[in-house]
Design a protein around this motif. Structure first.
Motif, short mmCIF file in Angstrom:
data_model
loop_
_atom_site.label_atom_id
_atom_site.label_comp_id
_atom_site.label_asym_id
_atom_site.label_seq_id
_atom_site.Cartn_x
_atom_site.Cartn_y
_atom_site.Cartn_z
N UNK A 1 7.20 24.32 70.69
CA UNK A 1 7.01 23.13 71.51
C UNK A 1 8.37 22.46 71.68
N UNK A 2 8.98 22.62 72.83
CA UNK A 2 10.27 21.99 73.07
C UNK A 2 10.04 20.51 73.34
N UNK A 3 10.55 19.67 72.46
CA UNK A 3 10.42 18.23 72.69
C UNK A 3 11.49 17.81 73.67
N UNK A 4 11.04 17.39 74.86
CA UNK A 4 11.96 17.16 75.97
C UNK A 4 12.30 15.68 76.10
N UNK A 5 13.16 15.21 75.21
CA UNK A 5 13.72 13.88 75.37
C UNK A 5 12.99 12.76 74.68
#
Length: 399
Positions: A76-80
């Motif tokens: 899960x790429x946490x985008x910001x």
């Protein structure tokens, strides 16, 4: 050798795991494993990689683990969600959570506005943060819409790009309401940078600047979210030969109860506009892995044993975008098991969205029904007498 885990009978082949990594693949591998799982008739994929999510602290964040175990999403790429001030507050999770650091040091503590004060967009501080947490931070995130940047235009993006250039990492830019003009945003991006919400009905990226950006190597990411995806825009883009590089959810507290729901549902929306499953799968595995240099995304021997097992059902069903447009998907992807480093993720119950998430009465009612159904399920004893064994036999001679 004796494997730790063997998934046997699935497509495209059997997968054996040792020490958290894929040890062997092939047809009819020896059933010499501590745990053998028969997945005949099921599809085995690399653990899915969602390139745009919000699982950090603040307004938007959710806990990914209760969604991951039933959807096959292992990264899960946490985008910001986090910036330089808040990165160390990112919670530990059962899944992998690489980070795109917000150019604004405050991250997404609130709904919007994090880049209205350029004092928060400190290039030197962001560079130092990336360098300090290289194993975690894989890029920079900048939200460019009028609510977020105010009168600052594309200056937050220029600062994000300066960090990306100094650290050798890509920049993901969120597009939405104008000003600043979309073309002004796109013209700044470098090869390998990422445009998320690429099929936004609000930004409507259909002009020549999009074509020019793609031609020079800018990547397109779906980034569905609660307002970032429109079927009609995507269909027009496909007609123009503009195909998303990656498919992501932008899953957060305002989209998890709909219209997004989860990544397999979002994948079905690509199937609904005519893409075949074998074209969609790389967009949630190898493509996002390549975009950020992430481990996984493959079933190659030696890769991390992040695995997902799906039942692919030929069931037509209705799917919906962020603007309540509907299409019909030909397949339903139902996850039956999710492994991170060869470990089966256990079931977990998701929390309801927080009180600030705007839910309809229908969503509130559906959440209440779900809670009631779980209570009813757990209130029933697991088995009756025929399903029990006498664990501590007694000596009846003394009676």
């Amino acid at each position: 050798m004796t494997y730790d885990l063997l998934l046997t009978g699935g497509e495209p082949f059997d997968v054996a795991v040792t020490g958290g990594r894929i040890a062997a693949t092939g047809h009819a591998l020896p059933r010499d494993a501590r745990t053998v799982v028969d997945v005949s008739g099921k599809l085995i994929t690399p653990g899915l990689i969602d390139l745009h999510t919000h699982v950090g602290p603040g307004y938007w964040g959710i806990d990914p683990d209760p969604v991951a175990w039933r959807t096959g999403v292992t990264t899960w790429v946490d985008a910001g969600s986090t910036g330089a001030y808040t990165l160390d507050a990112l919670p530990a999770r059962a899944v992998r959570v690489p980070v795109l650091l917000n150019i604004s040091a405050v991250g997404l503590a609130g709904r919007t506005g994090e880049s209205r004060d350029l004092g928060n967009c400190d290039v030197a501080l962001a560079i130092d943060t990336v360098q300090r947490r290289r194993e975690l931070v894989r890029g920079i995130k900048v939200r460019i819409d009028h609510d977020t940047v105010g009168d600052n235009g594309v200056e937050p993006l220029r600062r994000g790009l300066a960090v990306g250039e100094a650290c050798g990492v890509p920049v993901m830019v969120h597009i939405g309401t104008t000003p600043p003009a979309l073309d002004e945003v796109l013209d700044l991006l470098r090869p390998g940078d990422i445009v998320t919400h690429c099929s936004s009905g609000i930004a409507a990226p259909l002009g020549p600047a999009v074509r020019a950006a793609v031609d020079r190597g800018v990547l397109l990411d779906l980034g569905h979210g609660s307002g970032g995806f429109a079927f009609d825009v995507l269909e027009r883009q496909l007609d123009l030969g503009l195909v998303p590089t990656s498919v992501s959810t932008d899953l957060h507290c305002r989209s998890v109860a709909g219209p997004v729901f989860d990544l397999p549902t979002t994948m079905a929306k690509l199937l609904a506009v005519g893409l075949p499953l074998d074209a969609v799968l790389p967009k949630v595995t190898s493509a996002p892995a390549a975009a950020l240099g992430l481990p996984g995304g493959t079933l190659d021997v030696g890769a991390p044993a992040d695995l997902a097992v799906f039942d692919v059902r030929a069931e037509e069903h209705t799917v919906v975008d962020a603007h309540r447009q509907t299409r019909t998907a030909p397949l339903r992807l139902v996850n039956v098991a999710t492994y991170v480093s060869g470990r089966l993720l256990p079931p977990a119950w998701p929390a309801d969205p927080p009180p600030w998430a705007p839910l309809t009465e229908a969503q509130h009612a559906a959440l209440a029904r779900r809670r009631s159904a779980l209570r009813d399920l757990l209130d029933i004893p697991l088995v009756d007498v025929d399903g029990l064994a006498e664990q501590f036999p007694r000596d009846t001679k003394e009676i």
